[in-house]
Every structure is written in structure tokens, then in C-alpha cells.
Design an enzyme around this catalytic site. Structure first.
Site, PDB file in Angstrom:
ATOM      1  N   GLU A 112       0.829  -1.209   0.000  1.00 47.08           N
ATOM      2  CA  GLU A 112       0.000   0.000   0.000  1.00 47.08           C
ATOM      3  C   GLU A 112       0.865   1.261   0.000  1.00 47.08           C
ATOM      4  O   GLU A 112       0.526   2.260  -0.643  1.00 47.08           O
ATOM      5  CB  GLU A 112      -0.948  -0.024   1.193  1.00 47.08           C
ATOM      6  CG  GLU A 112      -2.014  -1.103   1.044  1.00 47.08           C
ATOM      7  CD  GLU A 112      -2.963  -1.183   2.222  1.00 47.08           C
ATOM      8  OE1 GLU A 112      -4.177  -1.036   2.021  1.00 47.08           O
ATOM      9  OE2 GLU A 112      -2.485  -1.393   3.358  1.00 47.08           O
ATOM     10  N   GLU A 132      -4.551  -9.646   3.381  1.00 43.18           N
ATOM     11  CA  GLU A 132      -5.403  -9.384   4.551  1.00 43.18           C
ATOM     12  C   GLU A 132      -6.565 -10.366   4.691  1.00 43.18           C
ATOM     13  O   GLU A 132      -7.067 -10.587   5.799  1.00 43.18           O
ATOM     14  CB  GLU A 132      -5.928  -7.941   4.496  1.00 43.18           C
ATOM     15  CG  GLU A 132      -4.888  -6.873   4.845  1.00 43.18           C
ATOM     16  CD  GLU A 132      -3.991  -6.504   3.683  1.00 43.18           C
ATOM     17  OE1 GLU A 132      -3.156  -5.596   3.853  1.00 43.18           O
ATOM     18  OE2 GLU A 132      -4.109  -7.125   2.598  1.00 43.18           O
TER      19      GLU A 132
END
Length: 259
Positions: A112, A132
Site C-alpha cells: 500500500e 489481509e
């Protein structure tokens, strides 16, 4: 228990025109909560420095980053996640051009962070993932939105929902990274070449191009074209543009001053 330690080192090169941010936290470069906040603080410092034109982001670990401090998530109250994606995505808001040099794993918050940079370079051994789902969670720092915009909705859904890794070759083919270098030494050499190229251009034009690209791509085509047209007209009045035209006519290198 949340991890402690880790740092982000700030160095300066090219007479202060380049800021180098080096992630440092062991072999896998786990990004702690403190490192996330430090990223925002360092970019605030860099953005306030008019001498800095380019930022280079890299890691001194065996891997760029295997992700965040997972156990530390359970020590943060839910309300603390409200601004989760703000600190680590500081490169996207910076007026400087940010280049990421990735080698090895680039997972979770590490990816990210990289997705929020402007130019991404990597090696064939690099692997990219947003894992995730394995934790019963989703990416929370812009991963879903930025990955979909870069590689397409279908591919992003597959890789986020399955947590399958993206290879270096796939990342290049899909536009996640701009170039692959054979190994880390070549990666840093290629990064230096990109930096030198960027420093040779007008800093005003570079800042404007970044803003037009970032803001235009999220809106309708006509809005982006209108933004581009007005930015072009603004740059027409700059001394750098006049210098660029003169240098082209006189067949000499341009000497841009950022005005």
C-alpha cells in the site's frame, strides 16, 4: 504484543535535491505503527523543503517489506483505525516525485505504501500481495482502490480475494511497476538513472504533471482534459518553458530553474 523498534532513515543526495527514505526493521522489514506515523512526519518535513525535488523509497532488509505488525492491530481501538490510510500514503499527497525501489516481498502495508508512490521499479524476485483476507480483514490503507486502478478491477478482485501473490513479471506486464532490474544492484543503478532524468527536467512541470495525472484519472475524461488544458496554459507563462524552447532552438541542454 505490538512490535517496537524499526526506523525510517532520511538521507540527502544530489546536493539536497533528492531525499532517500530507507525502511529498516530486520530481514523482512516489518512496518510498525510508529514507522507508519514517522512516514507522515518525514514527508511533511520533505514537502516543506523547497530544495528537494525527488524522493527515493527503499529498504535495507532482505525484503522490501513483508507487511505490518499484525499482533499490534489488536492493541489499537477500532476508532484508531479511522485514519489508518493517511500516514502511510503520504507519498501520494506529496508535491515531490516519489520513486520506489522494490526487491523481494512487498506485502500488505508495504504494498500500500508502494502503491502511493509515482514510479515503481522492482526485480524479478519481487512478489506483491495484499494478504489481509487470511486475517479475516481487507486492505485498509488504499490497497483495494489503488490496486484496482492500476491492474484493473478483475485482477485486483482475484488477488485481493485469494491473497495470491503477483510475480515481478506479472507486475511489469500489468503496469504495477514500470521496470524490472536483474538484481538489487541493478535496481539501485536503474533508480539512480531515473532520478538523474527527473532532475534534468523542470521541477514545476514535474509537479504539475503529477497533479494533473493523479487528479484527472479519477474523474471523467472531459474533466481531466480541462485540468490538463489549464495547467498547460499556466506553464506557458513559466520561465522554465521559455528556457526549454530556447534550448531546443539553440540545440543545447536546458537549464531549468523551477520558475
Amino acid at each position: 504484543m505490538a512490535l517496537t523498534g524499526g526506523e525510517i532513515r532520511l538521507g540527502r543526495t544530489h546536493d539536497g535535491q533528492v531525499a532517500e527514505l530507507t525502511l529498516s526493521h530486520g530481514r523482512f522489514t516489518i512496518i510498525t505503527w510508529e514507522m507508519r506515523q514517522r512516514m507522515a512526519e518525514l514527508f511533511a518535513e520533505i514537502d516543506a523543503d523547497d530544495d528537494v525535488r525527488v524522493v527515493v523509497l527503499k529498504s535495507d532488509g532482505e525484503h522490501f517489506s513483508s507487511g505490518g505488525d499484525i499482533p499490534g492491530f489488536m492493541e489499537v481501538e477500532p476508532v484508531g483505525f479511522t485514519d489508518l490510510g493517511h500516514n502511510v500514503t503520504a507519498p501520494a499527497r506529496s508535491r515531490k516525485i516519489v520513486v520506489a525501489a522494490v526487491d523481494g516481498y512487498c506485502f500488505g502495508v508495504g504494498l500500500e505504501l508502494v502503491l502511493s508512490t509515482d514510479i515503481r521499479l522492482a526485480t524479478p524476485r519481487s512478489r506483491f500481495a495484499l494478504p489481509e483476507m487470511k486475517l479475516g480483514m481487507i486492505p485498509g490503507s488504499g490497497g483495494t482502490q489503488r490496486l484496482a486502478r492500476l491492474i484493473g478491477l478483475s485482477r485486483a478482485k482475484f488477488h485481493i480475494l485469494t491473497a495470491e501473490r503477483i510475480t515481478g513479471e506479472q507486475a511489469l506486464d500489468w503496469g504495477l511497476v514500470a521496470k524490472l532490474a536483474a538484481d538489487r544492484d541493478e535496481l539501485y543503478a536503474e533508480t539512480d538513472k531515473v532520478v538523474e532524468t527527473l532532475l534534468g527536467y523542470s521541477p514545476m512541470a514535474a509537479r504539475t504533471a503529477k497533479e494533473v495525472l493523479d487528479k484527472g484519472v479519477d474523474g471523467p475524461l472531459y474533466t481531466g482534459i480541462e485540468l490538463e488544458r489549464k495547467a498547460y496554459a499556466m506553464l506557458r507563462a513559466s520561465q522554465d518553458f521559455a528556457e526549454g524552447v530556447a534550448a531546443f532552438t539553440e540545440k543545447r541542454p536546458a537549464k531549468f530553474q523551477g520558475r
